[in-house]
Enzyme design. Structure first.
Site, PDB file in Angstrom:
ATOM      1  N   ASP A   1       0.852  -1.192   0.000  1.00 30.65           N
ATOM      2  CA  ASP A   1       0.000   0.000   0.000  1.00 30.65           C
ATOM      3  C   ASP A   1       0.886   1.239   0.000  1.00 30.65           C
ATOM      4  O   ASP A   1       1.880   1.310   0.731  1.00 30.65           O
ATOM      5  CB  ASP A   1      -0.918  -0.002   1.228  1.00 30.65           C
ATOM      6  CG  ASP A   1      -2.070   0.975   1.087  1.00 30.65           C
ATOM      7  OD1 ASP A   1      -3.221   0.540   0.982  1.00 30.65           O
ATOM      8  OD2 ASP A   1      -1.803   2.211   1.070  1.00 30.65           O
TER       9      ASP A   1
ATOM     10  N   ASN B   1     -12.913  -3.060   2.404  1.00 29.95           N
ATOM     11  CA  ASN B   1     -13.886  -1.984   2.514  1.00 29.95           C
ATOM     12  C   ASN B   1     -14.774  -2.047   1.274  1.00 29.95           C
ATOM     13  O   ASN B   1     -14.267  -2.114   0.153  1.00 29.95           O
ATOM     14  CB  ASN B   1     -13.175  -0.630   2.582  1.00 29.95           C
ATOM     15  CG  ASN B   1     -12.303  -0.509   3.816  1.00 29.95           C
ATOM     16  OD1 ASN B   1     -12.704  -0.922   4.901  1.00 29.95           O
ATOM     17  ND2 ASN B   1     -11.105   0.039   3.654  1.00 29.95           N
TER      18      ASN B   1
ATOM     19  N   GLY C   1     -15.707   3.330   3.434  1.00 34.28           N
ATOM     20  CA  GLY C   1     -14.541   4.121   3.040  1.00 34.28           C
ATOM     21  C   GLY C   1     -13.808   3.588   1.827  1.00 34.28           C
ATOM     22  O   GLY C   1     -12.642   3.929   1.611  1.00 34.28           O
ATOM     23  N   GLN C   2     -14.475   2.749   1.021  1.00 37.34           N
ATOM     24  CA  GLN C   2     -13.801   2.254  -0.193  1.00 37.34           C
ATOM     25  C   GLN C   2     -13.480   3.432  -1.097  1.00 37.34           C
ATOM     26  O   GLN C   2     -14.350   4.248  -1.411  1.00 37.34           O
ATOM     27  CB  GLN C   2     -14.696   1.242  -0.937  1.00 37.34           C
ATOM     28  CG  GLN C   2     -13.984   0.634  -2.144  1.00 37.34           C
ATOM     29  CD  GLN C   2     -14.823  -0.417  -2.875  1.00 37.34           C
ATOM     30  OE1 GLN C   2     -16.011  -0.604  -2.562  1.00 37.34           O
ATOM     31  NE2 GLN C   2     -14.222  -1.084  -3.833  1.00 37.34           N
ATOM     32  N   SER C   3     -12.211   3.532  -1.491  1.00 32.64           N
ATOM     33  CA  SER C   3     -11.792   4.656  -2.330  1.00 32.64           C
ATOM     34  C   SER C   3     -11.318   4.223  -3.713  1.00 32.64           C
ATOM     35  O   SER C   3     -11.276   5.031  -4.627  1.00 32.64           O
ATOM     36  CB  SER C   3     -10.685   5.461  -1.633  1.00 32.64           C
ATOM     37  OG  SER C   3      -9.554   4.649  -1.405  1.00 32.64           O
TER      38      SER C   3
ATOM     39  N   HIS D   1     -10.079  -5.163  -3.524  1.00 34.30           N
ATOM     40  CA  HIS D   1      -8.746  -5.344  -2.928  1.00 34.30           C
ATOM     41  C   HIS D   1      -8.889  -5.728  -1.471  1.00 34.30           C
ATOM     42  O   HIS D   1      -9.742  -5.222  -0.750  1.00 34.30           O
ATOM     43  CB  HIS D   1      -7.890  -4.077  -3.090  1.00 34.30           C
ATOM     44  CG  HIS D   1      -8.551  -2.824  -2.608  1.00 34.30           C
ATOM     45  ND1 HIS D   1      -9.490  -2.151  -3.353  1.00 34.30           N
ATOM     46  CD2 HIS D   1      -8.415  -2.128  -1.458  1.00 34.30           C
ATOM     47  CE1 HIS D   1      -9.910  -1.093  -2.681  1.00 34.30           C
ATOM     48  NE2 HIS D   1      -9.284  -1.062  -1.523  1.00 34.30           N
TER      49      HIS D   1
ATOM     50  N   HIS E   1      -6.983  -5.781   2.046  1.00 32.53           N
ATOM     51  CA  HIS E   1      -5.881  -5.210   2.819  1.00 32.53           C
ATOM     52  C   HIS E   1      -5.353  -6.307   3.753  1.00 32.53           C
ATOM     53  O   HIS E   1      -6.096  -6.805   4.606  1.00 32.53           O
ATOM     54  CB  HIS E   1      -6.365  -4.056   3.701  1.00 32.53           C
ATOM     55  CG  HIS E   1      -6.913  -2.869   2.973  1.00 32.53           C
ATOM     56  ND1 HIS E   1      -6.200  -1.691   2.817  1.00 32.53           N
ATOM     57  CD2 HIS E   1      -8.120  -2.652   2.380  1.00 32.53           C
ATOM     58  CE1 HIS E   1      -6.944  -0.811   2.168  1.00 32.53           C
ATOM     59  NE2 HIS E   1      -8.116  -1.371   1.887  1.00 32.53           N
TER      60      HIS E   1
HETATM   61  P1  5GP Z   1      -9.772   1.507   0.190  1.00 34.17           P
HETATM   62  O1  5GP Z   1      -9.856   2.830   0.892  1.00 34.17           O
HETATM   63  O2  5GP Z   1     -10.443   1.566  -1.175  1.00 34.17           O
HETATM   64  O3  5GP Z   1     -10.205   0.334   0.995  1.00 34.17           O
HETATM   65  O4  5GP Z   1      -8.227   1.250  -0.055  1.00 34.17           O
HETATM   66  C1  5GP Z   1      -7.496   1.816  -1.085  1.00 34.17           C
HETATM   67  C2  5GP Z   1      -6.049   1.716  -0.694  1.00 34.17           C
HETATM   68  O5  5GP Z   1      -5.271   1.909  -1.858  1.00 34.17           O
HETATM   69  C3  5GP Z   1      -5.607   2.753   0.332  1.00 34.17           C
HETATM   70  O6  5GP Z   1      -5.076   2.091   1.474  1.00 34.17           O
HETATM   71  C4  5GP Z   1      -4.570   3.573  -0.424  1.00 34.17           C
HETATM   72  O7  5GP Z   1      -3.488   3.970   0.393  1.00 34.17           O
HETATM   73  C5  5GP Z   1      -4.118   2.624  -1.522  1.00 34.17           C
HETATM   74  N1  5GP Z   1      -3.691   3.273  -2.747  1.00 34.17           N
HETATM   75  C6  5GP Z   1      -4.324   4.295  -3.387  1.00 34.17           C
HETATM   76  N2  5GP Z   1      -3.654   4.611  -4.517  1.00 34.17           N
HETATM   77  C7  5GP Z   1      -2.582   3.771  -4.580  1.00 34.17           C
HETATM   78  C8  5GP Z   1      -1.513   3.624  -5.521  1.00 34.17           C
HETATM   79  O8  5GP Z   1      -1.411   4.322  -6.530  1.00 34.17           O
HETATM   80  N3  5GP Z   1      -0.589   2.670  -5.239  1.00 34.17           N
HETATM   81  C9  5GP Z   1      -0.665   1.866  -4.128  1.00 34.17           C
HETATM   82  N4  5GP Z   1       0.311   0.966  -3.965  1.00 34.17           N
HETATM   83  N5  5GP Z   1      -1.669   1.976  -3.227  1.00 34.17           N
HETATM   84  C10 5GP Z   1      -2.612   2.916  -3.452  1.00 34.17           C
END
Ligand code: 5GP
Ligand code: ZN
Length: 114
Positions: free
Chosen positions: A30, A87, A93-95, A100, A102
């Site tokens: 991450d 998420n 908080g899925q972004s 994916h 974690h």
């Molecule tokens: P979410 O918030 O969707 O569950 O998790 C997305 C994750 O992707 C976050 O922990 C964020 O730090 C990670 N992330 C976002 N953009 C990138 C990227 O360009 N490269 C990597 N390695 N991780 C990313």
């Protein structure tokens, strides 16, 4: 999907620190780690979220958990403990809308998650 960040990582168009890959699954560190070990495990195939997992994906999801266990051993957190977190959707908080998992460990976690 051409506008998906994690499809970009799968395709090699976006740089990432890869720690595992096979024909179905890719794992990478991450970019903003929230734990000493924070690895994202994704299917190569674009699946937007947990809600979009289809019957045909069942073996793929099982493989992701096998990869999580293997990486937990490799990164020394299998004994101390770890979380595998997904998420899904806005309230969670899925972004990034490419499924994916974690893999997080190396510190004491709290419960419930915030
Ligand atoms: P979410 O918030 O969707 O569950 O998790 C997305 C994750 O992707 C976050 O922990 C964020 O730090 C990670 N992330 C976002 N953009 C990138 C990227 O360009 N490269 C990597 N390695 N991780 C990313
Ligand atoms: Zn994608």
């Amino acid at each position: 999907m051409s506008d998906c960040l994690f499809c970009g990582i799968v395709d090699g168009k976006v740089k990432a620190n890869l720690v595992y890959q096979d024909d179905a699954v890719v794992a990478f560190k991450d970019v903003a780690p929230r734990a000493p070990v924070h690895i994202l495990i994704i299917p190569r195939k674009h699946v937007a979220s947990v809600s979009d997992i289809a019957a045909a994906d069942h073996a793929l999801i099982g493989e992701i958990f096998q990869v999580a266990a293997k990486l937990a051993h490799e990164y020394g957190i299998a004994e101390s403990g770890y979380r595998v977190v997904v998420n899904s959707g806005a309230d969670a908080g899925q972004s990034v809308f490419h499924l994916h998992y974690h893999l997080m460990g190396g510190r004491q976690m709290t419960w419930p998650p915030g």
